[in-house]
Write a protein that holds these residues in place. Sequence first.
Motif, short mmCIF file in Angstrom:
data_model
loop_
_atom_site.label_atom_id
_atom_site.label_comp_id
_atom_site.label_asym_id
_atom_site.label_seq_id
_atom_site.Cartn_x
_atom_site.Cartn_y
_atom_site.Cartn_z
N HIS A 1 33.82 29.12 -2.82
CA HIS A 1 33.63 30.57 -2.71
C HIS A 1 33.60 31.23 -4.09
N GLU B 1 30.41 33.16 -5.66
CA GLU B 1 30.48 34.57 -6.07
C GLU B 1 29.99 34.75 -7.50
N ARG B 2 30.46 33.86 -8.37
CA ARG B 2 30.08 33.97 -9.78
C ARG B 2 28.58 33.87 -9.99
N LEU B 3 27.94 33.02 -9.16
CA LEU B 3 26.50 32.77 -9.37
C LEU B 3 25.64 33.56 -8.39
N GLU B 4 26.28 34.48 -7.66
CA GLU B 4 25.57 35.33 -6.69
C GLU B 4 24.82 34.49 -5.66
N LEU B 5 25.52 33.49 -5.15
CA LEU B 5 24.98 32.65 -4.08
C LEU B 5 25.90 32.78 -2.88
N THR B 6 25.43 32.32 -1.71
CA THR B 6 26.33 32.28 -0.56
C THR B 6 27.11 30.96 -0.61
N ASP B 7 28.25 30.92 0.07
CA ASP B 7 29.04 29.69 0.13
C ASP B 7 28.17 28.55 0.70
N THR C 1 18.03 31.60 -15.29
CA THR C 1 18.63 32.00 -14.00
C THR C 1 20.09 31.53 -13.98
N LYS C 2 20.93 32.33 -13.33
CA LYS C 2 22.36 31.97 -13.21
C LYS C 2 22.57 30.68 -12.45
N ARG C 3 21.78 30.52 -11.42
CA ARG C 3 21.94 29.39 -10.51
C ARG C 3 21.84 28.03 -11.22
#
Lengths: 168, 433
Positions: free
Chosen positions: A55, A59-65, A30-32
């Motif tokens: 931010h 964005e890079r990891l497709e998460l919210t701030d 997983t990216k996270r």
Amino acid sequence: MALVVKAFFSMKFSEQFENRFVRMLAHYPTKRSVLVPTLLYAQDETGYLSPEVIHEIAERLELTDLEVENVISYYSMLTKTPRGKYNVQVCTNIACLVRGGEELLDHCKHKLGIRNKGTTADGMFSLEEVECIGACSWAPAVQVNYDFHENLTTERMDEVLDEYRAKN
Amino acid sequence: MASLVSHPDEVKVVSKRFGMGATNIDRYCELDGYTALQKALEMQPDAIINEVKNSGLRGRGGAGFNTGLKWSFVPKQSAKPKYILCNGDESEPGTCKDRLIFEHDPHAVIEGVVIAGLAVGAHAGYIYVRGEYRYLLEIMQKAIDGAYARGFVGKNVLGSGYNFDVYWHGGAGAYEVGEESALMESLEGKRGIPRIRPPFPAVVGLWGGPTVINNVETLASVPHIINGGAEWFAKLGTPKNGGTRLFCLSGHLNRPGVYELPMGYNLKKMIYDVGGGIPNGRKLKAVVPGGSSCPLLTADEIDLPMDFDSLAKAGSMLGSGGLVAVDDTTCMVKFALRIMKFYRHESCGWCIPCREGTDWLEKTLKRFHSGGGIEKDIDNIQYLSENMLGRTFCPLGDAAALPTISIVKKFRKEFEDHLEGRPCPFEEHLVSV
């Protein structure tokens, strides 16, 4: 992958950071999963985790701030406020406590003229009382950024601070 | 770099390559490195598990669970990938041994991880290193790169057809992440909030796959067991407590340091002989036998063998091998306060007994130490601590309660000496916050 990352994002990190980031992404399903070490590497370059850095990584990891901030608040090494160029971290946990850790902390407060978690006016030093840093057998111990300084006395502490000051 | 010490009673197994340049892969191989892996590649997985089980190796992170038995809980067949997770989040106050293993013998950790992978049928291993140990990441990265280049890890390990990848992963400062389920959460990029168990990590772990989580010292012991045999390793220690241990001696001692001694070595001897006794002609007051979460022992209680079962019998724990000795100038109220301050800081707040308990206990102890204590607070401290025991998701609540209960029980008089405005008899200044 490297090209995609570079084309999409504007925030400037070092080439070493970017290379490591791309390499790390390939290590996990997983990216996270790269989030915690990535935040620390980013902070090493930017000094603290500003809203822009948060931010960017989100964005890079497709998460919210918010998800990223939620993680930042859990880890004691991550900070959203600037520290001094040299962050002096004095351990006062039990092994250091009984060998003069608190005296060392007090000494640093006087010497630098700042309180715990304070930063000198010139931005050179910040001071932090920290929990066990894994140097118990060589107590009392201090970490300045990532460097360990062990078996300290107040005299030796002065020398250590002077050495960092002389680096500039 | 931390300095090394030695003592004639030491039996060097895990530390045998310390100070010998074994971070270099050629040197490691000269010193029998990666021979255990070659041997393990020719063994059946069950034979590896049995060898480790019979060696009596028990988890060096603190829980002391039989390592081979832990491995045997991993299902043979799994739809999801299996993982090995090496726990190098060493943060238990008093403990500084895993750092030395990474620093002096990183390949032993890698070799242990690959052998564990062979035993349970995993194809990837993660080595989690606490964020403060940044200098070790460079050492680990170089070691891993070297192991890949030589074919000890990666695709087709040593021509066996077996694939195994090894990665390191850095933390960012959190004691609780040393708890196995919190460790997995952290590796997955989240806050280190513990998971409810069952299911245990051996069945549902990292990204839902079966996962073996072992301490650095545990995994670094594995290649020695494969090479030397279960019987040899078991005989180094006491029954059911195989091998040696890295004991981290700290506090009021003449010769603090990390010493490798056989399991079951006498604690009194460890303090007075190996550690060189108490400096400045003072007397020993108390000992933290295995890291800050262990109940303290008084100076009269230390004539016992240092193994998991003997410490449990004495009402304490062997824990992570972090021994802190304190002399008779130490204020035990202040000592209890400093321990509680730590656990209050590290509590994630997920479970109420731990979040509220550590906070109230710190406040009460602080008031006590500053001269504002009242008699019923002594029992309140006990009551609060006992009510945290066993009522939290992870052992952090227990870790805060256990030493506190023991200090109040064994040093009640020192609490009484602090009552109602009397200054601290040890004339210490207050713990700064």
